[in-house]
Design an enzyme around this catalytic site. Structure first.
Site, PDB file in Angstrom:
ATOM      1  N   LYS A 137      56.493 -94.365  34.554  1.00  0.00           N
ATOM      2  CA  LYS A 137      56.165 -95.130  35.588  1.00  0.00           C
ATOM      3  C   LYS A 137      54.888 -95.679  35.768  1.00  0.00           C
ATOM      4  O   LYS A 137      54.442 -96.690  36.315  1.00  0.00           O
ATOM      5  CB  LYS A 137      56.255 -94.016  36.751  1.00  0.00           C
ATOM      6  CG  LYS A 137      57.663 -93.616  37.056  1.00  0.00           C
ATOM      7  CD  LYS A 137      58.525 -94.886  37.950  1.00  0.00           C
ATOM      8  CE  LYS A 137      60.065 -94.371  38.392  1.00  0.00           C
ATOM      9  NZ  LYS A 137      60.710 -95.689  38.635  1.00  0.00           N
ATOM     10  N   GLU A 161      56.830 -97.960  47.607  1.00  0.00           N
ATOM     11  CA  GLU A 161      58.152 -96.997  47.878  1.00  0.00           C
ATOM     12  C   GLU A 161      58.077 -96.125  46.898  1.00  0.00           C
ATOM     13  O   GLU A 161      57.810 -96.216  45.747  1.00  0.00           O
ATOM     14  CB  GLU A 161      59.302 -97.688  48.236  1.00  0.00           C
ATOM     15  CG  GLU A 161      60.198 -97.845  47.022  1.00  0.00           C
ATOM     16  CD  GLU A 161      59.176 -98.788  45.587  1.00  0.00           C
ATOM     17  OE1 GLU A 161      58.387 -99.560  46.008  1.00  0.00           O
ATOM     18  OE2 GLU A 161      59.642 -98.705  44.512  1.00  0.00           O
ATOM     19  N   SER A 211      62.117 -89.829  29.421  1.00  0.00           N
ATOM     20  CA  SER A 211      61.302 -90.688  30.152  1.00  0.00           C
ATOM     21  C   SER A 211      60.249 -90.084  31.259  1.00  0.00           C
ATOM     22  O   SER A 211      59.218 -90.456  31.734  1.00  0.00           O
ATOM     23  CB  SER A 211      62.106 -91.641  31.269  1.00  0.00           C
ATOM     24  OG  SER A 211      62.935 -90.919  32.110  1.00  0.00           O
TER      25      SER A 211
END
Lengths: 398, 266
Positions: free
Chosen positions: A91, A113, A380
């Site tokens: 991210k 968000e 991830s």
């Protein structure tokens, strides 16, 4: 194969586009022009690369999960270690990129968000790094479930706003962040956390994450002597999957497999598998596959992994599915949990529950393949954030 | 001439401005909507905007989102909303009805079916909030063929090229969003509206309605001086929310009468 999506208006075939109220069109045009400019600006790209190297810790390694592969008696499984990034997941690649862009655009305030809190933490992190005000919208239900990440964001200086509307989860947080943006357009940059939303977000978030696949294309021949037979990644909104897929789309002979969350099973109705079980529609600024009822209302989703708990999916995945370039499958909570435990046991790596879906599918197909075949799985994120969830479903009190 | 056109022509002849209240269909329950629509016209509404409930109303504030949620708890779907309008039409042939909502329920029904049903039920205009002109070519074809007006939003941030584009495509009236934000926000900047409307008129020949952020009679009066119609949504929905089910119609009618009085005495 020439792959040049999206087109100039943000469409991936029939998907994507800009489906927002007029009140947001100006801001999106401003963003589109700024991104067009800076994505071609070598100074911007150099600063982005520098930050990824020195702040995020890139390149992340590719690791041959030799022991686990041996246990599975089939294909060799390689892991792209995005879990080793600063903040513990892919991210941050995107939030660094968007924050640098926000700085260039003169926006002192960023909003985001978040569902499980990973994107919120990644945004709060870069906001602290670049000295920006940060407000994170999070469904009230998620605030309760993810107390640790809420505290993390606060430590990093962000304001966390619990969202009480709708189902009080990720999609409602996204609605609320859009509302903030439309109200504070002059000074605010909205850092969307996945490859969804109106153009240019799906393209921009993909581009910032595409460093993942770019590194793999170099690392795989070095480590394994060739490119993998298949690249496997989990898909909620789909940012880590687009990140690792993008450089491989034009590489022949490499299968692309996206793994959605089947929750307690597709047949149960309790899942989050938009590509597998949804149909095209329009939500959150783009046309894509959605989980919706017969009247076009968006329905609530279920997954053990909060990061996959989203009723839509990035429009580029919708296009890759329809065009046949990628295949999408779904894995149930129990299968993901098994893969989670196996990676802990056999490799000493605690994976995120999201990534465990990709691992579970690799574990499913590896035994059907030969030992000279190669699967590359995007690991991830790390699973530290999931300790409470895994303990709870295992009946353990921490 | 369409019902919307006729309405604005008549108002113009009498030197009056349109009062355009908004309610969400099925809020607080499906039975109340048609009687409530009649009560709105009796209290002085010229056009009614009927909200089609949607699970994710991104451009609306919390008040209208809660209205959607109340309607959805009763399972109110797009086809129910069309049925309500059809029922309203059996006793009111004149008041224009504009459906306002989000694109996904329409996508699910299919634009052709939707446009045909609109025409049949007596819907005069459709405002699909999240379908800007760029994404609406197919949709318009269907609406046009069935004589239903596409209504568009213009925002303070809309640049001149887009104003011109909307002016070319819009029918009925154009809805100017009077603030930067979502419906029901409370920071209406009158002087900004005053500056903007003459500029819009350089491009837009249609009547211009103004809405978002008109919270009371004073604001309605002030805004009505600047444009052709005043759209009041959240204030009315709030009244519905705060009323017991048996007093909804009475209380909402009172608010609409106050707004009417304010606009007529601007």
């Amino acid at each position: 194969m020439a792959y040049n999506y999206p087109d100039s208006t943000g469409h991936f075939g029939p998907y994507g586009g800009i489906y927002v109220a007029e009140t947001l069109m100006g801001a999106l045009e401003e963003l589109r022009l700024a991104y067009e400019h800076y994505s071609a600006d070598p100074v911007f790209q150099a600063e982005f690369a520098h930050e990824l190297r020195h702040y995020v810790g890139r390149p992340s390694p590719v690791y041959h999960a030799r022991h686990w592969s041996q246990r599975l008696k089939g294909a060799q499984i390689y892991l792209k270690r995005e879990d080793l990034n600063h903040t513990g997941a892919h991210k941050v690649n995107n939030t660094v990129g968007q924050a640098l862009l926000a700085k260039r655009m003169g926006k002192p305030r960023v909003i985001a968000e978040t569902g499980a809190g990973q994107h919120g933490v990644a945004t709060a992190t870069v906001a602290a790094r670049y000295g920006m005000e940060c407000v994170v919208y999070m469904g009230a239900e998620d605030v309760k479930r993810q107390a640790m990440n809420v505290y993390r964001m606060k430590l990093l200086g962000a304001t966390v706003v619990p969202v009480e509307s709708g189902s009080k989860t990720l999609k409602d947080a996204l609605n609320e962040a859009m509302r903030d943006w439309v109200t504070n357009i002059e000074n605010t940059f909205y850092i969307i956390g996945t490859v969804a939303g109106p153009h240019p977000y799906p393209m921009m978030v993909r581009d910032f994450n595409s460093v993942v696949g770019k590194e793999c294309v170099v690392q795989m021949p070095e480590l394994a002597g060739r490119q993998p037979d298949a690249v496997i990644a989990c898909v909620g909104g789909g940012s880590n999957a687009m990140g690792i897929f993008h450089s491989y789309i034009g590489v022949q002979g490499v299968q692309l497999i996206g793994v959605e969350a089947a929750g307690s099973g597709i047949a149960s109705g309790h899942h989050a598998a938009a590509l597998t079980a949804g149909r095209p529609g329009v939500l959150h600024g783009n046309r894509t596959y959605l989980l919706q009822d017969g009247n076009g209302q968006i329905i609530e989703t279920h997954s053990i992994s909060a990061g996959l708990d989203y009723p839509g999916v990035g429009p580029e995945h919708a296009w890759l599915k329809d065009s046949g370039r990628a295949q999408y499958v779904a894995v149930e909570d129990a299968e993901a949990l098994q893969a989670f435990h196996d990676l802990c046991h056999y490799e000493g790596i605690i994976p995120a529950l999201e990534s465990s879906h990709a691992l579970a599918y690799a574990a499913k197909i590896a035994p059907t393949m030969t030992p000279d075949q190669i699967l590359l799985v995007n690991l991830s994120g790390r699973g530290d954030k999931d300790m409470a969830t895994v303990a709870r479903v295992s009946g353990i009190e921490l | 001439m369409s019902r919307i056109q006729t309405t604005f022509e008549k108002l113009k002849q009498h030197g009056r401005k349109a009062l355009i209240p908004f309610i969400t269909a099925g809020d607080p329950n499906p039975e109340i909507t048609v009687p409530l629509m009649h009560a709105l016209t009796e209290a002085g509404a010229d056009i009614i905007e009927v909200g089609v409930p949607f699970s994710d109303p991104m451009a609306d504030g919390p008040t209208i989102q809660r209205a959607s949620e109340r309607a959805l708890r009763h399972g109110v779907a797009l086809h129910d909303v069309l049925d309500m309008v059809e029922k309203f039409r059996t006793t009111d042939a004149h008041t224009p009805i504009v459906l306002m909502g989000y694109g996904n329920p329409v996508e699910t029904m299919g634009w052709e079916t939707f446009a045909a049903r609109c025409a049949q039920a007596g819907v005069d205009g459709v405002l699909t909030v999240d379908f800007p002109p760029e994404e609406s070519h197919e949709a318009f074809g269907h609406l046009h063929r069935h004589g239903v007006d596409p209504i568009f939003l213009l925002a303070p941030t809309t640049d001149d090229d887009r104003i011109a584009q909307v002016a070319r495509l819009a029918r009925g009236y154009v809805y100017y969003v009077s603030l930067k934000g979502v419906t029901g926000a409370g920071h209406l900047d009158l002087s900004a509206v005053e500056q903007k409307i003459p500029h819009l008129r350089e491009y837009v020949g249609l009547p211009i309605g103004v809405g978002f952020g008109i919270r009371d009679a004073d604001a309605a009066r002030a805004v009505s001086r600047l444009c052709d119609g005043v759209v009041v949504g959240s204030r009315i929905v709030q009244e519905i929310e705060n009323s017991g089910e048996d007093s909804v119609i009475l209380n909402v009618a009172k608010v609409v009468r106050e707004l009417r009085h304010a606009i007529d005495h601007a």
